[in-house]
Design a protein around this motif. Structure first.
Motif, PDB file in Angstrom:
ATOM      1  N   VAL A 126       0.989  -1.334   0.074  1.00  9.48           N
ATOM      2  CA  VAL A 126       0.058   0.015  -0.006  1.00  9.48           C
ATOM      3  C   VAL A 126       0.598   1.141   0.241  1.00  9.48           C
ATOM      4  N   ARG A 127       0.468   2.490  -0.786  1.00 12.71           N
ATOM      5  CA  ARG A 127       0.692   3.691  -0.095  1.00 12.71           C
ATOM      6  C   ARG A 127       0.370   4.623   0.428  1.00 12.71           C
ATOM      7  N   LEU A 128       1.761   4.759   1.261  1.00 12.67           N
ATOM      8  CA  LEU A 128       1.111   5.511   2.468  1.00 12.67           C
ATOM      9  C   LEU A 128       1.507   7.259   1.914  1.00 12.67           C
ATOM     10  N   ASP A 129       0.392   8.239   2.882  1.00 15.89           N
ATOM     11  CA  ASP A 129       1.536   9.570   2.986  1.00 15.89           C
ATOM     12  C   ASP A 129       2.312   9.937   3.831  1.00 15.89           C
ATOM     13  N   TYR A 130       2.482  11.211   3.517  1.00 22.23           N
ATOM     14  CA  TYR A 130       3.059  11.146   4.839  1.00 22.23           C
ATOM     15  C   TYR A 130       3.002  12.780   5.872  1.00 22.23           C
ATOM     16  N   PRO A 143       0.397  21.883   6.909  1.00 22.19           N
ATOM     17  CA  PRO A 143       1.545  21.515   6.788  1.00 22.19           C
ATOM     18  C   PRO A 143       1.565  22.634   8.106  1.00 22.19           C
ATOM     19  N   ASP A 144       4.097  23.182   8.337  1.00 22.31           N
ATOM     20  CA  ASP A 144       4.237  24.001   8.745  1.00 22.31           C
ATOM     21  C   ASP A 144       5.283  23.784   8.626  1.00 22.31           C
ATOM     22  N   GLY A 145       6.588  24.404   8.054  1.00 20.13           N
ATOM     23  CA  GLY A 145       7.874  24.665   7.933  1.00 20.13           C
ATOM     24  C   GLY A 145       8.660  25.068   9.281  1.00 20.13           C
ATOM     25  N   GLY A 146       7.520  25.375   9.932  1.00 19.72           N
ATOM     26  CA  GLY A 146       8.650  26.383  11.423  1.00 19.72           C
ATOM     27  C   GLY A 146       8.465  24.860  12.324  1.00 19.72           C
ATOM     28  N   LEU A 230       9.043  16.828   1.122  1.00 25.80           N
ATOM     29  CA  LEU A 230       9.006  17.537   2.062  1.00 25.80           C
ATOM     30  C   LEU A 230       8.072  19.103   1.532  1.00 25.80           C
ATOM     31  N   ALA A 231       7.783  19.437   0.748  1.00 30.52           N
ATOM     32  CA  ALA A 231       6.725  20.738   0.261  1.00 30.52           C
ATOM     33  C   ALA A 231       5.541  20.488   0.840  1.00 30.52           C
ATOM     34  N   ALA A 232       4.591  19.365   0.788  1.00 31.10           N
ATOM     35  CA  ALA A 232       3.853  19.041   1.564  1.00 31.10           C
ATOM     36  C   ALA A 232       3.254  19.083   2.481  1.00 31.10           C
ATOM     37  N   LEU A 233       4.740  19.022   3.763  1.00 30.81           N
ATOM     38  CA  LEU A 233       5.417  18.847   5.148  1.00 30.81           C
ATOM     39  C   LEU A 233       4.989  20.516   6.065  1.00 30.81           C
ATOM     40  N   GLY A 234       5.723  20.942   3.845  1.00 29.14           N
ATOM     41  CA  GLY A 234       4.896  22.694   4.519  1.00 29.14           C
ATOM     42  C   GLY A 234       6.757  23.052   4.143  1.00 29.14           C
ATOM     43  N   ALA A 235       7.977  22.197   4.052  1.00 29.49           N
ATOM     44  CA  ALA A 235       8.942  23.245   3.972  1.00 29.49           C
ATOM     45  C   ALA A 235       9.472  24.102   3.295  1.00 29.49           C
ATOM     46  N   SER A 237      11.378  26.152  -0.197  1.00 27.85           N
ATOM     47  CA  SER A 237      12.580  25.924  -0.619  1.00 27.85           C
ATOM     48  C   SER A 237      14.467  25.627  -0.361  1.00 27.85           C
ATOM     49  N   ARG A 238      14.769  26.086   0.870  1.00 26.22           N
ATOM     50  CA  ARG A 238      15.981  26.513   1.329  1.00 26.22           C
ATOM     51  C   ARG A 238      15.820  25.670   2.385  1.00 26.22           C
ATOM     52  N   GLN A 239      14.905  25.151   2.592  1.00 21.87           N
ATOM     53  CA  GLN A 239      14.235  24.008   4.166  1.00 21.87           C
ATOM     54  C   GLN A 239      14.943  22.486   3.544  1.00 21.87           C
ATOM     55  N   ALA A 240      13.597  22.283   2.473  1.00 19.14           N
ATOM     56  CA  ALA A 240      14.083  21.164   1.901  1.00 19.14           C
ATOM     57  C   ALA A 240      15.847  20.692   1.440  1.00 19.14           C
ATOM     58  N   ALA A 241      16.203  21.793   0.583  1.00 19.92           N
ATOM     59  CA  ALA A 241      17.591  21.655  -0.182  1.00 19.92           C
ATOM     60  C   ALA A 241      18.503  21.019   1.545  1.00 19.92           C
ATOM     61  N   ALA A 242      18.257  22.068   2.367  1.00 17.80           N
ATOM     62  CA  ALA A 242      18.811  21.884   3.751  1.00 17.80           C
ATOM     63  C   ALA A 242      18.586  20.173   4.146  1.00 17.80           C
ATOM     64  N   ILE A 243      17.922  19.669   3.995  1.00 19.10           N
ATOM     65  CA  ILE A 243      17.121  18.394   4.486  1.00 19.10           C
ATOM     66  C   ILE A 243      17.634  17.707   3.697  1.00 19.10           C
ATOM     67  N   ARG A 244      18.145  17.968   2.724  1.00 20.07           N
ATOM     68  CA  ARG A 244      18.293  16.666   1.322  1.00 20.07           C
ATOM     69  C   ARG A 244      19.805  16.785   1.555  1.00 20.07           C
ATOM     70  N   LYS A 245      20.236  17.536   1.501  1.00 19.68           N
ATOM     71  CA  LYS A 245      21.566  17.654   1.395  1.00 19.68           C
ATOM     72  C   LYS A 245      22.362  17.956   2.645  1.00 19.68           C
ATOM     73  N   HIS A 246      22.226  17.473   3.842  1.00 21.98           N
ATOM     74  CA  HIS A 246      22.144  17.683   4.608  1.00 21.98           C
ATOM     75  C   HIS A 246      24.339  16.552   5.131  1.00 21.98           C
ATOM     76  N   VAL A 247      24.874  16.804   6.056  1.00 15.45           N
ATOM     77  CA  VAL A 247      26.002  16.801   5.692  1.00 15.45           C
ATOM     78  C   VAL A 247      25.973  15.175   6.597  1.00 15.45           C
ATOM     79  N   ILE A 248      25.896  15.137   7.510  1.00 17.37           N
ATOM     80  CA  ILE A 248      25.664  14.107   8.716  1.00 17.37           C
ATOM     81  C   ILE A 248      25.376  12.461   7.896  1.00 17.37           C
TER      82      ILE A 248
END
Length: 269
Positions: A126-130, A143-146, A230-235, A237-248
Motif C-alpha cells: 500500500v502507499r502511505l502518505d506522511y 503543514p508548517d515549515g516552522g 517535504l513541500a507537502a509538509l510545509g518546507a 525550498s531552502r529547508q528542503a535543500a538543507a534536509i536533502r543535502k545534510h552533511v551528517i
C-alpha cells in the motif's frame, strides 16, 4: 494505563507498537487504523514466536536515575522528556535507539519529531502518505515549515516535547492508533492476564507488520525521490535543500563497514 507501560517488554525490534492484538479476538474492523488491521491478521513465524518468548522471559525493567553522582556535560532539557507521547513509548524509552553507537544519537533526535511508525511500519503493498500529527490534540496538523529543525524555531517547546510528529496516513486517516483507545485497553488486558506463551504471541503479532530496521538516512536525505514529500509538509525550498543535502548522512555514507573508523574532520569533506 501506567501499569501497562511498566510491564511491557522494552526489548525486541527497534519499536514496539502496543496498538492492537487480541490473540485472534477479531476486534479489528475496516474502520481501524491500518496497523491495527495488519496485526489482527498477522501470523507470526515460529522463529518470531521463539524469539518473543525468550525476550519476554528475560525482560527486566529499565530504571532511569534522576540524580546522577556526576552530572552530565550535556545540557538537560527542562522539563524532562515525557514518555507516552506515542503508544510505542509506553514500552520503549523516549530515546529508543541504543544498539548502533555510530548513529543512535542522531536517530534518537529524530524520534522527537518523527513518529516511530514512519520508519518501522512500511507495508510494501500500500502507499502511505506522511503528514504532521498533533499528539496533544490528537488530530492531524496543517503543514508548517516552522517545525523543521533547520535554523528556525529550534527552541520551540512543541518540538522538544514531541507534540508534533511526521506520521503515516492511509486514505487520509492515521495509520496508527493512540494510547487510551478501546483497542489499546483490550491489549492491556490481554497482556496483564496472559501467561508467558500468551504474552509471547501478543508481542510477536504486534511486531509482525513492522520492519526491524528503519530506512537508511539516504532515503530521506537525498534529492533522488526522497521518502518524505517535504513541500507537502510545509518546507520551503531552502529547508528542503538543507534536509536533502545534510552533511551528517553524507558523512555516514562514507563508512563501508560497521567496524570502520573515520576521523571527525572527515565530516567537513
Amino acid at each position: 494505563m501506567s501499569w501497562f507501560f511498566e510491564c511491557l517488554p522494552r526489548q525486541g525490534y527497534g519499536v514496539l507498537l502496543c496498538l492492537s492484538c487480541l490473540g485472534g479476538g477479531g476486534f479489528a474492523t475496516a474502520g481501524e487504523p491500518l496497523f491495527v488491521q495488519r496485526v489482527e491478521s498477522a501470523v507470526p513465524t515460529q522463529e518470531a514466536l521463539t524469539k518473543a518468548e525468550e525476550q519476554v522471559r528475560e525482560h527486566k525493567d529499565v530504571k532511569l536515575r534522576e540524580k546522577m553522582a556526576v552530572p552530565p556535560f550535556h545540557k538537560r532539557v527542562e522539563p524532562p522528556l515525557r514518555e507516552g507521547e506515542t503508544y510505542c513509548q509506553g514500552c520503549h524509552r523516549p530515546q529508543p535507539h541504543g544498539k548502533k553507537l555510530r548513529t543512535r544519537s542522531f536517530l534518537n533526535m529524530h524520534s522527537r519529531y518523527i513518529a516511530c511508525e514512519t520508519c518501522h511500519f512500511r507495508p510494501e503493498d500500500v502507499r502511505l502518505d506522511y503528514r504532521w500529527f498533533d499528539y496533544a490534540a490528537r488530530r492531524p496538523a496543517a503543514p508548517d515549515g516552522g517545525r523543521f529543525r533547520t535554523g528556525r524555531n529550534i527552541d520551540n517547546s512543541a518540538l522538544i516535547d514531541g507534540q508534533f510528529k511526521i506520521a503515516p496516513f492511509y486514505h487520509g486517516e492515521p495509520a496508527f492508533a493512540l494510547p487510551g483507545t478501546a483497542f489499546a485497553e483490550r491489549v492491556a488486558g490481554e497482556w496483564k492476564d496472559g501467561d508467558l506463551p500468551a504474552r509471547a504471541q501478543l508481542k510477536a503479532r504486534l511486531h509482525t507488520p513492522l520492519s526491524k530496521e528503519g530506512p537508511a538516512c539516504a532515503k530521506c536525505h537525498t534529492e533522488d525521490t526522497p521518502l518524505l514529500d517535504l513541500a507537502a509538509l510545509g518546507a520551503d525550498s531552502r529547508q528542503a535543500a538543507a534536509i536533502r543535502k545534510h552533511v551528517i548522512p553524507q558523512f555516514f555514507d562514507r563508512y563501508k563497514s560497521d567496524d570502520e573508523r573515520l576521523k571527525i574532520i572527515d565530516i567537513l569533506r
